[in-house]
Design a protein around this motif. Structure first.
Motif, PDB file in Angstrom:
ATOM      1  N   PHE A 131      -7.719  10.360  46.602  1.00  0.00           N
ATOM      2  CA  PHE A 131      -7.375  11.797  46.660  1.00  0.00           C
ATOM      3  C   PHE A 131      -5.680  12.235  46.205  1.00  0.00           C
ATOM      4  O   PHE A 131      -5.739  12.897  45.150  1.00  0.00           O
ATOM      5  CB  PHE A 131      -7.372  12.547  48.048  1.00  0.00           C
ATOM      6  CG  PHE A 131      -7.145  14.067  48.332  1.00  0.00           C
ATOM      7  CD1 PHE A 131      -8.290  14.753  48.115  1.00  0.00           C
ATOM      8  CD2 PHE A 131      -5.915  14.526  48.159  1.00  0.00           C
ATOM      9  CE1 PHE A 131      -8.014  16.511  47.853  1.00  0.00           C
ATOM     10  CE2 PHE A 131      -5.504  16.002  48.276  1.00  0.00           C
ATOM     11  CZ  PHE A 131      -6.576  16.702  48.101  1.00  0.00           C
ATOM     12  N   ALA A 132      -4.772  11.250  46.497  1.00  0.00           N
ATOM     13  CA  ALA A 132      -3.561  11.588  45.954  1.00  0.00           C
ATOM     14  C   ALA A 132      -3.354  11.222  44.560  1.00  0.00           C
ATOM     15  O   ALA A 132      -2.721  11.974  43.732  1.00  0.00           O
ATOM     16  CB  ALA A 132      -2.639  10.548  46.942  1.00  0.00           C
ATOM     17  N   ARG A 133      -4.073  10.218  44.140  1.00  0.00           N
ATOM     18  CA  ARG A 133      -4.126   9.915  42.650  1.00  0.00           C
ATOM     19  C   ARG A 133      -4.708  10.954  41.932  1.00  0.00           C
ATOM     20  O   ARG A 133      -4.196  11.437  40.849  1.00  0.00           O
ATOM     21  CB  ARG A 133      -4.912   8.457  42.405  1.00  0.00           C
ATOM     22  CG  ARG A 133      -4.584   7.918  40.881  1.00  0.00           C
ATOM     23  CD  ARG A 133      -5.341   6.698  41.006  1.00  0.00           C
ATOM     24  NE  ARG A 133      -4.916   5.743  41.925  1.00  0.00           N
ATOM     25  CZ  ARG A 133      -5.268   5.158  42.963  1.00  0.00           C
ATOM     26  NH1 ARG A 133      -6.473   5.704  43.386  1.00  0.00           N
ATOM     27  NH2 ARG A 133      -4.801   4.244  43.733  1.00  0.00           N
ATOM     28  N   GLY A 134      -6.061  11.492  42.196  1.00  0.00           N
ATOM     29  CA  GLY A 134      -6.650  12.484  41.540  1.00  0.00           C
ATOM     30  C   GLY A 134      -5.694  13.879  41.635  1.00  0.00           C
ATOM     31  O   GLY A 134      -5.782  14.484  40.479  1.00  0.00           O
ATOM     32  N   LEU A 135      -5.031  14.192  42.693  1.00  0.00           N
ATOM     33  CA  LEU A 135      -4.290  15.517  42.905  1.00  0.00           C
ATOM     34  C   LEU A 135      -3.112  15.178  41.737  1.00  0.00           C
ATOM     35  O   LEU A 135      -2.646  16.368  41.162  1.00  0.00           O
ATOM     36  CB  LEU A 135      -4.071  15.684  44.304  1.00  0.00           C
ATOM     37  CG  LEU A 135      -3.254  17.106  44.533  1.00  0.00           C
ATOM     38  CD1 LEU A 135      -3.851  18.208  44.164  1.00  0.00           C
ATOM     39  CD2 LEU A 135      -2.775  16.899  45.923  1.00  0.00           C
ATOM     40  N   ALA A 136      -2.421  14.247  41.909  1.00  0.00           N
ATOM     41  CA  ALA A 136      -1.341  14.009  40.878  1.00  0.00           C
ATOM     42  C   ALA A 136      -1.799  14.016  39.278  1.00  0.00           C
ATOM     43  O   ALA A 136      -1.104  14.800  38.487  1.00  0.00           O
ATOM     44  CB  ALA A 136      -0.779  12.427  41.050  1.00  0.00           C
ATOM     45  N   VAL A 137      -2.930  13.678  39.038  1.00  0.00           N
ATOM     46  CA  VAL A 137      -3.501  13.723  37.695  1.00  0.00           C
ATOM     47  C   VAL A 137      -3.779  15.512  37.288  1.00  0.00           C
ATOM     48  O   VAL A 137      -3.071  15.845  36.469  1.00  0.00           O
ATOM     49  CB  VAL A 137      -4.769  13.030  37.426  1.00  0.00           C
ATOM     50  CG1 VAL A 137      -5.600  13.549  36.349  1.00  0.00           C
ATOM     51  CG2 VAL A 137      -4.704  11.591  37.434  1.00  0.00           C
ATOM     52  N   ASP A 138      -4.245  15.863  38.230  1.00  0.00           N
ATOM     53  CA  ASP A 138      -4.695  17.483  38.284  1.00  0.00           C
ATOM     54  C   ASP A 138      -3.343  18.358  38.154  1.00  0.00           C
ATOM     55  O   ASP A 138      -3.205  19.300  37.159  1.00  0.00           O
ATOM     56  CB  ASP A 138      -5.488  17.951  39.390  1.00  0.00           C
ATOM     57  CG  ASP A 138      -6.915  17.439  39.226  1.00  0.00           C
ATOM     58  OD1 ASP A 138      -7.175  16.951  38.329  1.00  0.00           O
ATOM     59  OD2 ASP A 138      -7.472  17.582  40.156  1.00  0.00           O
ATOM     60  N   LEU A 139      -2.410  17.730  38.888  1.00  0.00           N
ATOM     61  CA  LEU A 139      -0.790  18.515  39.085  1.00  0.00           C
ATOM     62  C   LEU A 139      -0.205  18.389  37.445  1.00  0.00           C
ATOM     63  O   LEU A 139       0.423  19.365  36.873  1.00  0.00           O
ATOM     64  CB  LEU A 139      -0.251  18.232  40.066  1.00  0.00           C
ATOM     65  CG  LEU A 139      -0.413  18.522  41.506  1.00  0.00           C
ATOM     66  CD1 LEU A 139       0.300  18.075  42.630  1.00  0.00           C
ATOM     67  CD2 LEU A 139      -0.048  20.188  41.478  1.00  0.00           C
ATOM     68  N   GLY A 140      -0.428  17.309  36.871  1.00  0.00           N
ATOM     69  CA  GLY A 140       0.234  16.820  35.517  1.00  0.00           C
ATOM     70  C   GLY A 140      -0.486  17.726  34.659  1.00  0.00           C
ATOM     71  O   GLY A 140       0.304  18.388  33.808  1.00  0.00           O
ATOM     72  N   LYS A 141      -1.914  18.055  34.666  1.00  0.00           N
ATOM     73  CA  LYS A 141      -2.437  18.861  33.656  1.00  0.00           C
ATOM     74  C   LYS A 141      -2.042  20.289  33.736  1.00  0.00           C
ATOM     75  O   LYS A 141      -1.882  20.933  32.923  1.00  0.00           O
ATOM     76  CB  LYS A 141      -4.114  18.595  33.983  1.00  0.00           C
ATOM     77  CG  LYS A 141      -4.517  17.090  33.695  1.00  0.00           C
ATOM     78  CD  LYS A 141      -5.856  17.080  33.828  1.00  0.00           C
ATOM     79  CE  LYS A 141      -6.589  15.806  33.402  1.00  0.00           C
ATOM     80  NZ  LYS A 141      -8.023  15.694  33.664  1.00  0.00           N
ATOM     81  N   ALA A 142      -1.531  20.652  35.054  1.00  0.00           N
ATOM     82  CA  ALA A 142      -1.242  21.855  35.390  1.00  0.00           C
ATOM     83  C   ALA A 142       0.283  22.391  35.008  1.00  0.00           C
ATOM     84  O   ALA A 142       0.601  23.199  35.100  1.00  0.00           O
ATOM     85  CB  ALA A 142      -1.468  22.234  36.755  1.00  0.00           C
TER      86      ALA A 142
END
Length: 370
Positions: A131-142
């Motif tokens: 979850f943390a890894r995926g959330l970090a990816v999504d935050l980076g895209k944002a």
């Protein structure tokens, strides 16, 4: 002094003053504000400590020791940023008070981009790390930089997810203190592609007392802090508390009541933290949040005063100020109200007591009897 780049001479003076015994962020700010520069404050230190009742000499780093630290940081490719300078992270500069100096290794421009911290358990579940890894990816895209502490578990997963978009690792030890050892490659990649930040001198190994300062910087760099997994006595909850005190958003990822690692996050939600099930929860909560990107760093502006008159007033109040202190921490404002005298005089007496080792001021500005 006013906000702006420091000369090499004054940067060394800032380094010496910030590393002086009993000088924390609050005392540093009071001294520079009172005397107008770190150089002038250094010259005044021995007399201030003596006036506060100190008998043995105050431990002040020598010019050579400060120059050695400066050289060690530069050899690593790092920069020493002062809180009065334009490149100092604006969100961190807005703290009351900010850390006077930080070492930064890598892409320093990341420090003034919108950032979100992701923290959590060291012994994290596989699902929590995913979850943390995926959330970090999504935050980076944002468009957000991800901040964390390079620890095992959630921290490491968050950094890995944000490597390509921007991540900042805040360390308790020096910028070259690689812990845990298995994060050596991750440390190297962040130094090259992201940014590593530390308040400690290069070469220093992290001790338990360094982690509250590290956590304060993690939250201070960020618009909000997301806690993914945390037991009830987790250090991640300290970061969440600091974030709330700093006016940052606090998010918590809910978990099973059967998992001890969810007790801390579920309790945060119970106390009012925003529930986080994904990046959309964070972006919605941050809509309308005023960014500090255009704020000026604190100027450490000098307030010229009659130093002799201030000394006489501090002499008159010193015993009263000490009598108001106890082992229980109170804020500086509470102390000033209790003494019932002008703030500059109360704070001048307090700083003398701190330098003498008779009082203590935490990084958050809470005061107590030592």
């Amino acid at each position: 002094m006013t906000a702006g780049p420091l000369s090499d001479r004054e940067r060394i003076a800032w380094l010496r003053l910030s590393r002086t015994e009993n000088v924390g962020p609050v005392t540093f700010e009071q001294l520079v504000t009172r005397f107008g520069s770190a150089s002038a404050a250094l010259a005044a230190l021995p007399d201030l400590a003596r006036r506060g009742g100190r008998i043995d000499p105050l431990t002040i780093p020598t010019q050579a020791q400060a120059e050695d630290e400066f050289a060690a940081g530069h050899k690593l490719g790092a920069r020493l940023l002062a809180a009065c300078e334009p490149e100092f992270p604006r969100h961190l500069a807005a703290l009351d008070p900010p850390p006077p100096l930080i070492w930064a290794l890598g892409q320093v421009n990341l420090l003034n981009r919108p950032s979100i911290a992701i923290v959590g358990a060291r012994i994290a579940s596989a699902a929590g790390q995913r979850f943390a890894r995926g959330l970090a990816v999504d935050l980076g895209k944002a468009g957000h930089v991800v901040v964390s502490g390079l620890a095992r578990g959630i921290d490491g997963a968050a950094h890995e997810g944000a490597l390509s978009s921007g991540t900042i690792a805040v360390l308790g030890g020096g910028i070259d203190d690689i812990y845990p050892p298995e994060h050596a490659d991750l440390h190297a990649r962040i130094a090259a592609e992201g940014c590593i930040v530390s308040e400690s001198r290069p070469g220093q190994r992290a001790q338990a007392k360094d982690f509250p300062r590290r956590n304060r910087i993690i939250s201070g760099l960020s618009l909000g802090v997301v806690v993914v997994e945390a037991e009830l006595k987790s250090g991640s909850l300290i970061t969440a508390r600091l974030a709330a005190e700093q006016g940052r958003e606090v998010f918590a990822v809910p978990g099973s009541p059967l998992d001890p690692r969810a007790k801390g996050t579920n309790d945060l939600i119970r106390q009012g933290a925003a529930l986080c099930e994904g990046v959309d929860d964070i972006l919605r909560a941050l809509e309308g949040v005023r960014s500090l990107e255009e704020s000026e760093p604190p100027p450490y502006a000098a307030h010229p005063r009659d130093q002799a008159a201030l000394d006489r007033a501090a002499d008159r109040l010193r015993d009263r100020v000490e009598a108001m202190l106890s082992p229980t921490e109170v804020s500086r404002d509470e102390l000033i109200r209790a003494v019932g005298e002008p703030a500059p005089v109360v704070l001048a007496a307090l700083v003398e007591l701190v330098l003498a080792g008779r009082a203590a001021i935490s990084a958050e500005g809470m005061v107590s009897r030592r």
